[in-house]
Design a protein around this motif. Structure first.
Motif, PDB file in Angstrom:
ATOM      1  N   GLU A  12       0.836  -1.211   0.000  1.00 51.84           N
ATOM      2  CA  GLU A  12       0.000   0.000   0.000  1.00 51.84           C
ATOM      3  C   GLU A  12       0.869   1.259   0.000  1.00 51.84           C
ATOM      4  O   GLU A  12       0.598   2.228  -0.696  1.00 51.84           O
ATOM      5  CB  GLU A  12      -0.931   0.062   1.237  1.00 51.84           C
ATOM      6  CG  GLU A  12      -2.076  -0.935   1.233  1.00 51.84           C
ATOM      7  CD  GLU A  12      -1.615  -2.380   1.441  1.00 51.84           C
ATOM      8  OE1 GLU A  12      -0.689  -2.593   2.259  1.00 51.84           O
ATOM      9  OE2 GLU A  12      -2.162  -3.278   0.762  1.00 51.84           O
ATOM     10  N   LEU A  13       1.940   1.208   0.803  1.00 46.06           N
ATOM     11  CA  LEU A  13       2.815   2.386   0.874  1.00 46.06           C
ATOM     12  C   LEU A  13       3.543   2.595  -0.460  1.00 46.06           C
ATOM     13  O   LEU A  13       3.687   3.712  -0.937  1.00 46.06           O
ATOM     14  CB  LEU A  13       3.818   2.236   2.026  1.00 46.06           C
ATOM     15  CG  LEU A  13       3.204   2.237   3.436  1.00 46.06           C
ATOM     16  CD1 LEU A  13       4.289   2.069   4.511  1.00 46.06           C
ATOM     17  CD2 LEU A  13       2.414   3.509   3.700  1.00 46.06           C
ATOM     18  N   VAL A  14       3.970   1.477  -1.072  1.00 45.31           N
ATOM     19  CA  VAL A  14       4.647   1.584  -2.378  1.00 45.31           C
ATOM     20  C   VAL A  14       3.670   2.158  -3.406  1.00 45.31           C
ATOM     21  O   VAL A  14       4.007   3.076  -4.167  1.00 45.31           O
ATOM     22  CB  VAL A  14       5.165   0.198  -2.837  1.00 45.31           C
ATOM     23  CG1 VAL A  14       5.736   0.273  -4.249  1.00 45.31           C
ATOM     24  CG2 VAL A  14       6.216  -0.342  -1.864  1.00 45.31           C
ATOM     25  N   ASP A  15       2.433   1.645  -3.390  1.00 47.68           N
ATOM     26  CA  ASP A  15       1.422   2.130  -4.344  1.00 47.68           C
ATOM     27  C   ASP A  15       1.172   3.623  -4.155  1.00 47.68           C
ATOM     28  O   ASP A  15       1.042   4.368  -5.126  1.00 47.68           O
ATOM     29  CB  ASP A  15       0.097   1.370  -4.157  1.00 47.68           C
ATOM     30  CG  ASP A  15       0.217  -0.083  -4.618  1.00 47.68           C
ATOM     31  OD1 ASP A  15       1.205  -0.390  -5.329  1.00 47.68           O
ATOM     32  OD2 ASP A  15      -0.660  -0.898  -4.261  1.00 47.68           O
ATOM     33  N   ALA A  16       1.095   4.046  -2.899  1.00 47.21           N
ATOM     34  CA  ALA A  16       0.813   5.467  -2.635  1.00 47.21           C
ATOM     35  C   ALA A  16       1.929   6.337  -3.213  1.00 47.21           C
ATOM     36  O   ALA A  16       1.680   7.399  -3.796  1.00 47.21           O
ATOM     37  CB  ALA A  16       0.673   5.696  -1.129  1.00 47.21           C
ATOM     38  N   VAL A  17       3.155   5.874  -3.095  1.00 48.47           N
ATOM     39  CA  VAL A  17       4.279   6.667  -3.619  1.00 48.47           C
ATOM     40  C   VAL A  17       4.230   6.707  -5.152  1.00 48.47           C
ATOM     41  O   VAL A  17       4.417   7.763  -5.764  1.00 48.47           O
ATOM     42  CB  VAL A  17       5.638   6.106  -3.129  1.00 48.47           C
ATOM     43  CG1 VAL A  17       6.799   6.819  -3.802  1.00 48.47           C
ATOM     44  CG2 VAL A  17       5.749   6.253  -1.612  1.00 48.47           C
ATOM     45  N   THR A  18       3.922   5.570  -5.782  1.00 46.18           N
ATOM     46  CA  THR A  18       3.894   5.581  -7.259  1.00 46.18           C
ATOM     47  C   THR A  18       2.748   6.479  -7.767  1.00 46.18           C
ATOM     48  O   THR A  18       2.912   7.193  -8.751  1.00 46.18           O
ATOM     49  CB  THR A  18       3.762   4.154  -7.859  1.00 46.18           C
ATOM     50  OG1 THR A  18       2.644   3.517  -7.280  1.00 46.18           O
ATOM     51  CG2 THR A  18       4.977   3.312  -7.625  1.00 46.18           C
ATOM     52  N   VAL A  19       1.623   6.462  -7.055  1.00 44.61           N
ATOM     53  CA  VAL A  19       0.507   7.340  -7.461  1.00 44.61           C
ATOM     54  C   VAL A  19       0.929   8.812  -7.346  1.00 44.61           C
ATOM     55  O   VAL A  19       0.715   9.623  -8.252  1.00 44.61           O
ATOM     56  CB  VAL A  19      -0.743   7.050  -6.595  1.00 44.61           C
ATOM     57  CG1 VAL A  19      -1.801   8.127  -6.790  1.00 44.61           C
ATOM     58  CG2 VAL A  19      -1.310   5.666  -6.914  1.00 44.61           C
ATOM     59  N   ARG A  20       1.585   9.122  -6.243  1.00 43.81           N
ATOM     60  CA  ARG A  20       2.011  10.518  -6.032  1.00 43.81           C
ATOM     61  C   ARG A  20       3.037  10.940  -7.096  1.00 43.81           C
ATOM     62  O   ARG A  20       2.971  12.053  -7.625  1.00 43.81           O
ATOM     63  CB  ARG A  20       2.615  10.639  -4.618  1.00 43.81           C
ATOM     64  CG  ARG A  20       3.008  12.041  -4.239  1.00 43.81           C
ATOM     65  CD  ARG A  20       1.778  12.950  -4.039  1.00 43.81           C
ATOM     66  NE  ARG A  20       2.165  14.326  -3.787  1.00 43.81           N
ATOM     67  CZ  ARG A  20       1.674  15.368  -4.454  1.00 43.81           C
ATOM     68  NH1 ARG A  20       0.764  15.204  -5.397  1.00 43.81           N
ATOM     69  NH2 ARG A  20       2.074  16.592  -4.173  1.00 43.81           N
ATOM     70  N   LEU A  21       3.955  10.022  -7.413  1.00 39.58           N
ATOM     71  CA  LEU A  21       4.959  10.330  -8.445  1.00 39.58           C
ATOM     72  C   LEU A  21       4.269  10.633  -9.770  1.00 39.58           C
ATOM     73  O   LEU A  21       4.629  11.575 -10.476  1.00 39.58           O
ATOM     74  CB  LEU A  21       5.924   9.142  -8.617  1.00 39.58           C
ATOM     75  CG  LEU A  21       7.037   9.021  -7.565  1.00 39.58           C
ATOM     76  CD1 LEU A  21       7.692   7.642  -7.641  1.00 39.58           C
ATOM     77  CD2 LEU A  21       8.095  10.111  -7.740  1.00 39.58           C
ATOM     78  N   LYS A  22       3.276   9.840 -10.097  1.00 42.91           N
ATOM     79  CA  LYS A  22       2.541  10.067 -11.363  1.00 42.91           C
ATOM     80  C   LYS A  22       1.878  11.443 -11.339  1.00 42.91           C
ATOM     81  O   LYS A  22       1.946  12.186 -12.312  1.00 42.91           O
ATOM     82  CB  LYS A  22       1.492   8.970 -11.562  1.00 42.91           C
ATOM     83  CG  LYS A  22       2.090   7.745 -12.218  1.00 42.91           C
ATOM     84  CD  LYS A  22       1.028   6.872 -12.891  1.00 42.91           C
ATOM     85  CE  LYS A  22       1.599   5.495 -13.122  1.00 42.91           C
ATOM     86  NZ  LYS A  22       1.053   4.470 -12.224  1.00 42.91           N
TER      87      LYS A  22
END
Ligand code: PEP
Ligand code: MN
Length: 343
Positions: A12-22
């Motif tokens: 979940e934390l990894v996903d949140a970071v990738t979403v924010r990067l996008k």
């Protein structure tokens, strides 16, 4: 830049970071390691973005990428890559041998050579249908007929096929027949061609340019990967120096240099690297000792009749000797070539 996630950070934390990067306009490249996940991010590195990302839960640190090649580099892709061509894996334990004539000259010539190289343990069949010749008066290749002949040889031998592409408009055509697209030394900085082969998913064999530095070569790989195709294998084939006793100077120090800077597999072509068949076997041995993941060897059943590169082509008998000798060497360094065991 690279976003290094904390040890065992949750999905979940990894996903949140990738979403924010996008959201911030970055292109993401996820690398999930045994220890931790890192995310390579390519985009505009504004200081406020870096601070915001560093503050996110699960983020350990943000590290800038120092090298100009990002996707081809080891900085955010530390594990070596493997590239699959048909059923053959390049970059694994096995040293992969691509062998065949410089050019496809006729159906008989290619099939005869294909049977010989297969019999002696080659993994991939090579042969040029589009030949980038120095002289416009030299044999230019059989073009689509040559591609058809290569496909027929694959049907008969089961060997996947690698062949050169010279025109960006021909990607679809060549990809219909070939298992791997070769970008030749003369086209290493043909950026239109690099982008086009980057748009398809066929593996690409990227030969080093005649006067290219390792960095320029990796930037050429970066063009292909950043266009969407990360199936890239590099091929050292000699560079131009003041030496005239050999056709080119085979720069074997490029093998450890590439291994240091990049995760991409690298093979060596001692045929174009030396230009003389007598030097091919010693330099093949040296390439394996230097850590190459494979070899590209020109083979012709009658080199004295070859329409191109006869002087550097091995006869099937010489190729057999090369396979036998390199097998011993591969075993000595903990790798292997073919399934035959040394007795
Ligand atoms: C080839 O592989 O036949 C060839 C033309 O090689 P290079 O691009 O390395 O000269
Ligand atoms: Mn050649």
């Amino acid at each position: 830049m690279i976003v290094v996630m904390e040890h065992k950070a949750s999905q979940e934390l990894v996903d949140a970071v990738t979403v924010r990067l996008k959201q911030l306009g970055f292109d993401n490249h996820l690398s999930v390691g045994v220890e931790r996940t890192i995310i390579g991010a390519i985009g505009e590195k504004r200081p406020e973005y870096i601070e915001q990302l560093a503050a996110m839960p699960g983020v350990e640190k943000i590290v800038p990428i120092l090298k100009p090649f990002k996707l081809a580099g080891r900085e955010f892709h530390s594990e070596p890559s493997q590239v699959r061509v048909g059923d053959v894996i390049i970059g694994g334990e096995e040293i992969v041998v691509m062998a065949g004539p410089c050019a496809v000259e006729s159906e008989e010539q290619l099939l005869e050579t294909a049977r010989e190289v297969k019999k002696n343990g080659a993994h991939i069949l090579r042969g040029g249908a589009f030949k980038p010749r120095t002289s416009p008066y030299s044999f230019q290749g059989l073009e689509e007929d040559g591609l058809r002949i290569l496909a027929a040889a694959r049907r008969e031998t089961g060997l996947p096929v690698v062949t050169e592409i010279v025109n960006p408009r021909d990607v679809e055509l060549v990809a219909q027949y070939a298992d791997m697209l070769q970008v030749g030394a003369r086209n290493m900085q043909n950026f239109t061609l690099l982008r086009e082969v980057g748009k398809c998913q066929k593996p690409v064999l990227l030969k080093r340019g005649l006067a290219a530095t390792v960095e320029e070569w990796l930037m050429a790989a970066e063009y292909i990967i950043s266009s969407g195709n990360d199936n890239v294998v590099l091929c050292e084939r000699g560079i131009r120096t003041y030496e005239t006793g050999t056709r080119n100077t085979l720069d074997l120090s490029a093998v450890p240099a590439i291994k240091h800077y990049s995760h991409l597999p690298i093979i060596v072509d001692p045929s174009h690297g030396t230009g003389r068949w007598r030097y091919v076997l010693p330099m093949a041995r040296a390439a394996i000792a230097a850590g190459a993941d494979g070899l590209m060897i020109e083979v012709h059943c009658r080199p004295e009749e070859a329409l191109s590169d006869g002087a550097q082509s091995l006869t099937p008998m010489n190729f057999q000797q090369l396979m036998e000798e390199t097998k011993v060497l591969a075993q000595a360094i903990g790798r292997k070539i073919g399934s035959l065991t040394v007795v």
